[in-house]
Enzyme design. Structure first.
Site, PDB file in Angstrom:
ATOM      1  N   TYR A   1     -13.936   6.600 -12.932  1.00 37.36           N
ATOM      2  CA  TYR A   1     -13.976   5.332 -12.174  1.00 37.36           C
ATOM      3  C   TYR A   1     -14.647   4.245 -13.008  1.00 37.36           C
ATOM      4  CZ  TYR A   1     -14.662   2.294  -8.067  1.00 37.36           C
ATOM      5  OH  TYR A   1     -14.647   1.231  -7.179  1.00 37.36           O
TER       6      TYR A   1
ATOM      7  N   ASP B   1       0.870  -1.176   0.000  1.00 42.42           N
ATOM      8  CA  ASP B   1       0.000   0.000   0.000  1.00 42.42           C
ATOM      9  C   ASP B   1       0.910   1.230   0.000  1.00 42.42           C
ATOM     10  OD1 ASP B   1      -3.256   0.192   1.050  1.00 42.42           O
ATOM     11  OD2 ASP B   1      -2.086   2.053   1.099  1.00 42.42           O
TER      12      ASP B   1
ATOM     13  N   THR C   1     -16.439   0.582   3.615  1.00 43.46           N
ATOM     14  CA  THR C   1     -15.001   0.723   3.863  1.00 43.46           C
ATOM     15  C   THR C   1     -14.674   2.215   3.970  1.00 43.46           C
ATOM     16  OG1 THR C   1     -14.270   1.067   1.575  1.00 43.46           O
ATOM     17  CG2 THR C   1     -14.593  -1.224   2.269  1.00 43.46           C
TER      18      THR C   1
ATOM     19  N   LYS D   1     -12.860   0.843 -14.400  1.00 39.23           N
ATOM     20  CA  LYS D   1     -13.300  -0.498 -13.981  1.00 39.23           C
ATOM     21  C   LYS D   1     -13.774  -1.324 -15.183  1.00 39.23           C
ATOM     22  CE  LYS D   1     -12.444  -0.056  -9.515  1.00 39.23           C
ATOM     23  NZ  LYS D   1     -11.384  -0.817  -8.851  1.00 39.23           N
TER      24      LYS D   1
ATOM     25  N   ILE E   1     -19.498  -1.142  -0.636  1.00 42.81           N
ATOM     26  CA  ILE E   1     -18.988  -1.886   0.517  1.00 42.81           C
ATOM     27  C   ILE E   1     -18.613  -0.878   1.601  1.00 42.81           C
ATOM     28  CG2 ILE E   1     -17.241  -3.550   1.283  1.00 42.81           C
ATOM     29  CD1 ILE E   1     -19.099  -4.625  -0.977  1.00 42.81           C
TER      30      ILE E   1
HETATM   31  P1  NAP Z   1      -9.969   1.824   0.818  1.00 46.71           P
HETATM   32  O1  NAP Z   1     -10.523   1.408   2.133  1.00 46.71           O
HETATM   33  O2  NAP Z   1      -9.795   3.273   0.528  1.00 46.71           O
HETATM   34  O3  NAP Z   1      -8.597   1.051   0.600  1.00 46.71           O
HETATM   35  C1  NAP Z   1      -7.825   1.237  -0.571  1.00 46.71           C
HETATM   36  C2  NAP Z   1      -6.364   1.265  -0.194  1.00 46.71           C
HETATM   37  O4  NAP Z   1      -5.597   1.468  -1.409  1.00 46.71           O
HETATM   38  C3  NAP Z   1      -6.028   2.405   0.751  1.00 46.71           C
HETATM   39  O5  NAP Z   1      -5.183   1.965   1.785  1.00 46.71           O
HETATM   40  C4  NAP Z   1      -5.313   3.393  -0.181  1.00 46.71           C
HETATM   41  O6  NAP Z   1      -4.381   4.199   0.492  1.00 46.71           O
HETATM   42  C5  NAP Z   1      -4.611   2.448  -1.123  1.00 46.71           C
HETATM   43  N1  NAP Z   1      -4.157   3.133  -2.326  1.00 46.71           N
HETATM   44  C6  NAP Z   1      -4.708   4.202  -2.951  1.00 46.71           C
HETATM   45  N2  NAP Z   1      -3.959   4.572  -3.996  1.00 46.71           N
HETATM   46  C7  NAP Z   1      -2.909   3.716  -4.045  1.00 46.71           C
HETATM   47  C8  NAP Z   1      -1.802   3.583  -4.901  1.00 46.71           C
HETATM   48  N3  NAP Z   1      -1.607   4.416  -5.920  1.00 46.71           N
HETATM   49  N4  NAP Z   1      -0.923   2.578  -4.663  1.00 46.71           N
HETATM   50  C9  NAP Z   1      -1.098   1.744  -3.628  1.00 46.71           C
HETATM   51  N5  NAP Z   1      -2.132   1.822  -2.764  1.00 46.71           N
HETATM   52  C10 NAP Z   1      -3.035   2.791  -2.980  1.00 46.71           C
HETATM   53  O7  NAP Z   1     -10.872   1.252  -0.384  1.00 46.71           O
HETATM   54  P2  NAP Z   1     -11.712  -0.122  -0.544  1.00 46.71           P
HETATM   55  O8  NAP Z   1     -13.150   0.254  -0.478  1.00 46.71           O
HETATM   56  O9  NAP Z   1     -11.171  -1.197   0.311  1.00 46.71           O
HETATM   57  O10 NAP Z   1     -11.401  -0.397  -2.083  1.00 46.71           O
HETATM   58  C11 NAP Z   1     -10.541  -1.433  -2.522  1.00 46.71           C
HETATM   59  C12 NAP Z   1     -10.875  -1.733  -3.967  1.00 46.71           C
HETATM   60  O11 NAP Z   1     -12.240  -2.126  -4.062  1.00 46.71           O
HETATM   61  C13 NAP Z   1     -10.710  -0.551  -4.928  1.00 46.71           C
HETATM   62  O12 NAP Z   1     -10.164  -1.002  -6.153  1.00 46.71           O
HETATM   63  C14 NAP Z   1     -12.134  -0.068  -5.125  1.00 46.71           C
HETATM   64  O13 NAP Z   1     -12.306   0.584  -6.362  1.00 46.71           O
HETATM   65  C15 NAP Z   1     -12.879  -1.390  -5.084  1.00 46.71           C
HETATM   66  N6  NAP Z   1     -14.294  -1.264  -4.778  1.00 46.71           N
HETATM   67  C16 NAP Z   1     -14.699  -0.655  -3.620  1.00 46.71           C
HETATM   68  C17 NAP Z   1     -16.066  -0.532  -3.369  1.00 46.71           C
HETATM   69  C18 NAP Z   1     -16.608   0.134  -2.126  1.00 46.71           C
HETATM   70  O14 NAP Z   1     -17.804   0.473  -2.121  1.00 46.71           O
HETATM   71  N7  NAP Z   1     -15.823   0.325  -1.079  1.00 46.71           N
HETATM   72  C19 NAP Z   1     -16.977  -1.017  -4.302  1.00 46.71           C
HETATM   73  C20 NAP Z   1     -16.516  -1.629  -5.456  1.00 46.71           C
HETATM   74  C21 NAP Z   1     -15.168  -1.752  -5.682  1.00 46.71           C
HETATM   75  P3  NAP Z   1      -4.850   5.667   0.952  1.00 46.71           P
HETATM   76  O15 NAP Z   1      -5.866   5.456   2.013  1.00 46.71           O
HETATM   77  O16 NAP Z   1      -3.571   6.247   1.445  1.00 46.71           O
HETATM   78  O17 NAP Z   1      -5.411   6.319  -0.285  1.00 46.71           O
END
Ligand code: NAP
Length: 252
Positions: A158, A39, A193, A162, A191
């Protein structure tokens, strides 16, 4: 104690400091994998690695920006050094980006979202695949979204990224099936998060929850369950496909 079906496997998880990636890292470690948790958030990574160690698992932290190809190359080398070979990878790191209509969308925001959410998945696979070939095979899961198959107003970058991840997943799967490497994508709905809770009020989160027939947001663990199934040998004939975990969102 979870079944140790990932014993002897080394797994990279990007975006592992938070949310879905942290849950995947924890489940892989609980099932015996050596986890390379990566990360940009060093403190968050340290917390995740400490939690895995406290639960009896093995994880190593590596700070890396998925949008930088040399960082992804070095991450794979780190995984090979720590685990002997690379068998599994989850390209999960992602950002939300600005929420504005296409006609007003800031070009620099477009570039940032595409560079993390699409370039990051390509750079990951670009170096993971040769390492998995050297290991005799492997399995990759790219974390896409429901927005890999449907649109969402205000999220042009986004949604485009995707959709791109889903196309890239299909091609990589076709090209590398003969190398015994499976590549799949997952499509979570909304989700609960920090990606959402950091940016949205409780009221807006409740509104998003109501968009799902299930009547709620999903959990990171519900996404992790699907990702780990696809990584596992139980999914041995599944490749090149996109699997929803969406509480019925896209069935409507
Ligand atoms: P999250 O809680 O924000 O976690 C994402 C992590 O990725 C964070 O620790 C972030 O660090 C890190 N990150 C951001 N930019 C980065 C980079 N350039 N290189 C390395 N790490 C990086 O998000 P999440 O909800 O778990 O999302 C994870 C994945 O699921 C993403 O691909 C997202 O698009 C996908 N997703 C999420 C949802 C939802 O509703 N949550 C739905 C569908 C898909 P920082 O905090 O420092 O930015």
């Amino acid at each position: 104690m979870a079944e140790q079906d990932f014993a002897e496997k080394t797994a990279i998880v990007t975006g592992a400091a938070s949310g879905i990636g942290a849950a995947i890292a924890a489940e892989l470690a609980a099932r015996g994998a050596t986890v390379i948790a990566s990360d940009m958030d060093a403190d968050g990574l340290d917390r995740v690695v400490a939690q895995i160690a406290a639960a009896g698992g093995t994880a190593h932290a590596r700070v890396a920006d998925v949008s930088q190809a040399p960082a992804m190359e070095a991450l794979v080398k780190f995984a090979e050094d720590k685990g002997g070979a690379l068998h599994l990878a989850v390209n999960n790191a992602g950002i939300g980006g600005p929420s504005v209509p296409c006609g007003d969308y800031p070009p620099e925001g477009w570039r940032q979202v595409l560079s993390v959410n699409l370039d990051g998945v390509f750079y990951g696979m670009r170096y993971q695949i040769p390492a998995m070939k050297a290991a005799g095979g492997g399995s990759i899961v790219n974390v896409s979204s429901i927005l890999g198959s449907v649109g969402f107003q205000g999220a042009s970058a986004y949604v485009a990224a995707k959709h791109g991840v889903n196309g890239l997943t299909k091609v990589a799967a076709m090209e590398h099936a003969p190398d015994r490497i499976r590549v799949n994508a997952v499509g979570p709905a909304f989700i609960d998060t920090p990606l959402l809770s950091r940016n949205l009020s409780r009221e807006v989160m409740d509104g998003l929850a109501a968009l799902h027939p299930a009547g709620r947001l999903g959990t990171s663990e519900e996404v992790s369950g699907l990702v780990c199934f696809l990584l596992s040998d139980r999914a041995s004939f599944i490749t090149g496909s996109y699997h929803l975990v969406d509480g019925g969102y896209t069935a409507q």
